[in-house]
Scaffold this active site. Structure first.
Site, short mmCIF file in Angstrom:
data_model
loop_
_atom_site.label_atom_id
_atom_site.label_comp_id
_atom_site.label_asym_id
_atom_site.label_seq_id
_atom_site.Cartn_x
_atom_site.Cartn_y
_atom_site.Cartn_z
N GLU A 194 -13.83 -1.86 -1.57
CA GLU A 194 -14.06 -1.88 -0.12
C GLU A 194 -15.42 -1.29 0.24
O GLU A 194 -15.77 -0.18 -0.16
CB GLU A 194 -12.94 -1.09 0.60
CG GLU A 194 -13.14 -1.09 2.11
CD GLU A 194 -11.89 -0.72 2.91
OE1 GLU A 194 -10.80 -0.58 2.31
OE2 GLU A 194 -12.03 -0.57 4.14
N ASP B 140 0.85 -1.19 0.00
CA ASP B 140 0.00 0.00 0.00
C ASP B 140 0.88 1.24 0.00
O ASP B 140 1.76 1.37 0.87
CB ASP B 140 -0.80 0.02 1.31
CG ASP B 140 -2.28 -0.05 1.11
OD1 ASP B 140 -2.74 0.19 -0.02
OD2 ASP B 140 -2.98 -0.34 2.09
O1 KIV Z 1 -4.63 -1.18 4.30
C1 KIV Z 1 -5.22 -2.25 4.12
O2 KIV Z 1 -5.06 -3.23 4.85
C2 KIV Z 1 -6.15 -2.32 2.99
C3 KIV Z 1 -7.06 -3.49 2.92
C4 KIV Z 1 -8.09 -3.40 3.96
C5 KIV Z 1 -7.63 -3.68 1.58
O3 KIV Z 1 -6.17 -1.44 2.19
#
Ligand code: KIV
Length: 265
Positions: A183, A84
């Site tokens: 989401e 991410d």
């Molecule tokens: O940051 C995270 O864990 C996410 C997931 C919930 C998809 O973006």
């Protein structure tokens, strides 16, 4: 044992095989997930909430993500590792996005990045994919925009927002994204998006029709107990087990039961 790649995930969608994804932030959990056969490990910026104890994901830094991803990488042989990108590391300019996403791929074993947003980030997605950085999109409830939404409500309930999410999903596919996380959107909307795309959708609170599912690992293990959204299914109650172990240890130390002779030299 074949490494999971972007190609594998697209083939899985084509073959109707569901994709299992979970988050990880450290070596031990990543190793257990990999050995269990998980397809994708997401080093989620949810670590801001469940690991660092922040109220939102906004304070997470690029350095944090690189640090945690390096630990995860040491435990993974088969699963695909996706990172991410934290708030403000890809929204300022295409140049900064390239530099920051490039750093993640250069300094860790990550094979892709995940970015939140739709039409606003299409140019970034185009550039990243054109230079060989695979991008997973993230639409619906995007936690980095929590202050704009004003809460964690289901997104895409009204027709206008549902249409925007569908259009954004198609724009991300066009721009070169290899998968999209959906989401907290209605199940029927997720179904429509999943049918409209040739790349896989990975749902979290988006119903059963997505091509895959993801959960935050501390939620599904019952480790994070602050709150439990409806979409979380707990597969263990680890915090109760761990607290019990701690209490037993404390009692044994205080009563002199630990260590005994067999545990001594
Ligand atoms: O940051 C995270 O864990 C996410 C997931 C919930 C998809 O973006």
């Amino acid at each position: 044992m074949k490494k999971v790649t972007t190609k594998t995930l697209i083939e899985m969608k084509r073959n109707g095989e569901k994709i299992a994804m979970l988050t990880a932030y450290d070596f031990i959990i990543a190793k257990l997930l990999d050995e269990a056969g998980i397809d994708v490990i997401l080093v989620g910026d949810s670590l801001g909430n469940v690991f660092q104890g922040h109220k939102t994901t906004l304070p997470v830094t690029l350095e944090d993500m690189i640090y945690h991803t390096k630990a995860v990488c040491r435990g993974v042989k088969r699963a695909m590792v996706v990172v991410d990108m934290p708030f403000l590391t890809y929204q300022v300019s295409v140049e900064e996005a390239v530099k920051n996403c490039g750093r993640v791929l250069k300094e860790t074993c990550a094979e892709a990045v995940k970015l939140e947003g739709g039409s606003e980030i299409v140019e970034v997605v185009k550039k990243l994919t054109s230079i060989g950085i695979p991008v997973m999109g993230h639409l619906g409830l995007t936690p980095q925009s929590i202050h704009k939404f004003g809460g964690y409500d289901v997104r895409g309930v009204d027709e206008k927002e549902a249409e925007k999410i569908l259009n954004d999903a198609m724009a991300l596919e066009q721009a070169g994204a290899f998968a999209i996380v959906l989401e907290k959107i209605p199940s029927e909307l997720a179904k429509q998006i999943t049918k409209s795309l040739s790349i896989p959708t990975i749902g979290i609170g988006a119903g059963p029709h997505c091509d895959g599912q993801v959960l935050v690992v501390y939620d599904m293990l019952g480790l994070f107990e602050e709150f439990k959204p409806k979409f979380v299914r707990r597969y263990a109650e680890l915090s109760k087990l761990i607290k019990n172990a701690f209490e037993n240890y404390i009692q044994d130390v205080k009563s002199g039961k630990f260590p005994d002779e067999s545990e001594s030299y």
